[in-house]
Design a protein around this motif. Structure first.
Motif, mmCIF file in Angstrom:
data_model
loop_
_atom_site.group_PDB
_atom_site.id
_atom_site.type_symbol
_atom_site.label_atom_id
_atom_site.label_comp_id
_atom_site.label_asym_id
_atom_site.label_seq_id
_atom_site.Cartn_x
_atom_site.Cartn_y
_atom_site.Cartn_z
ATOM 1 N N ALA A 11 2.697 5.704 -18.528
ATOM 2 C CA ALA A 11 2.030 6.879 -17.970
ATOM 3 C C ALA A 11 1.449 7.700 -19.116
ATOM 4 O O ALA A 11 2.100 7.889 -20.148
ATOM 5 C CB ALA A 11 3.030 7.723 -17.186
ATOM 6 N N ARG A 14 6.337 4.505 -6.301
ATOM 7 C CA ARG A 14 4.889 4.380 -6.505
ATOM 8 C C ARG A 14 4.421 5.251 -7.663
ATOM 9 O O ARG A 14 4.898 6.355 -7.859
ATOM 10 C CB ARG A 14 4.142 4.763 -5.248
ATOM 11 N N THR A 15 3.449 4.721 -8.412
ATOM 12 C CA THR A 15 2.828 5.471 -9.497
ATOM 13 C C THR A 15 1.705 6.329 -8.922
ATOM 14 O O THR A 15 1.399 6.250 -7.733
ATOM 15 C CB THR A 15 2.240 4.522 -10.560
ATOM 16 N N ALA A 16 1.057 7.097 -9.768
ATOM 17 C CA ALA A 16 -0.071 7.927 -9.341
ATOM 18 C C ALA A 16 -1.219 7.091 -8.803
ATOM 19 O O ALA A 16 -2.044 7.583 -8.035
ATOM 20 C CB ALA A 16 -0.555 8.781 -10.510
ATOM 21 N N TYR A 17 -1.289 5.824 -9.166
ATOM 22 C CA TYR A 17 -2.361 4.945 -8.712
ATOM 23 C C TYR A 17 -1.911 4.032 -7.577
ATOM 24 O O TYR A 17 -2.626 3.114 -7.202
ATOM 25 C CB TYR A 17 -2.913 4.126 -9.876
ATOM 26 N N ASN A 36 -0.880 2.941 -15.949
ATOM 27 C CA ASN A 36 -0.940 2.836 -14.493
ATOM 28 C C ASN A 36 -0.325 4.052 -13.804
ATOM 29 O O ASN A 36 -0.041 4.018 -12.612
ATOM 30 C CB ASN A 36 -0.269 1.555 -14.006
ATOM 31 N N ASP A 37 -0.109 5.142 -14.558
ATOM 32 C CA ASP A 37 0.508 6.332 -13.973
ATOM 33 C C ASP A 37 0.088 7.559 -14.767
ATOM 34 O O ASP A 37 -0.460 7.449 -15.863
ATOM 35 C CB ASP A 37 2.037 6.187 -13.994
ATOM 36 N N HIS A 58 -7.030 4.900 -15.791
ATOM 37 C CA HIS A 58 -6.247 3.817 -15.199
ATOM 38 C C HIS A 58 -6.682 2.477 -15.791
ATOM 39 O O HIS A 58 -7.867 2.256 -16.016
ATOM 40 C CB HIS A 58 -6.485 3.848 -13.684
#
Length: 152
Positions: free
Chosen positions: A55, A40-43, A81-82, A61
């Motif tokens: 990233a 999983r990414t940060a989002y 997206n990260d 985002h």
């Protein structure tokens, strides 16, 4: 002293809704290896090999960024997206497919420029292979679908 505190609170509370279109940054890019696929990414999105994602430490985002490899002038448009990169001296971590399109898989790190292009569609640009004389010509690479294409 209270003016200083008020100013700090004001500056800390300002959050950009959208990155400035045309903002340019120059530095080093790295990329996610295939072993990050599925994480999983940060989002909260899953890392997928075939997507043109990246990233960045500060860009919002879903910001679309054109990344150009300065050694060969290949460009791709990626969607942020990260968060990251966390490697010293790096300004962006690219997804595997974006790094491949930029021709940086063997080096691992490339000198790049970033330009915020905005918009809401995920696309990638890479030089056409059938036209070796022109490096400025680009073809549009749309995300692939797992559904079969054909007449129903």
């Amino acid at each position: 002293m209270s003016i200083f505190v008020s100013l700090m609170l004001l500056l800390c509370s300002i959050q950009p809704n959208e990155a400035q279109k045309g903002l340019i940054q120059r530095g080093k890019a790295s990329f996610y290896s295939k072993r990050f696929t599925g994480q999983r990414t940060a989002y909260g999105e899953r890392v997928r090999v075939g997507e043109f994602t990246a990233a960045h430490r500060t860009l919002p985002h879903n910001t679309l960024v054109e990344v150009t490899n300065l050694s060969n002038n290949k460009s791709v448009v990626v969607r942020i997206n990260d968060r990251g990169p966390y490697g010293k001296g790096r300004i962006i971590d690219l997804g595997f497919s974006a790094a491949k399109a930029l021709g940086m898989l063997h080096q691992g790190i490339a000198n790049v420029t970033l330009r915020v292009v905005g918009g809401d569609r995920l696309v990638g640009l890479e030089p056409k292979k059938e036209d070796p004389l022109s490096t400025a010509t680009s073809q549009l690479l749309l995300p692939t679908s797992t559904e079969p294409v054909g007449n129903n």
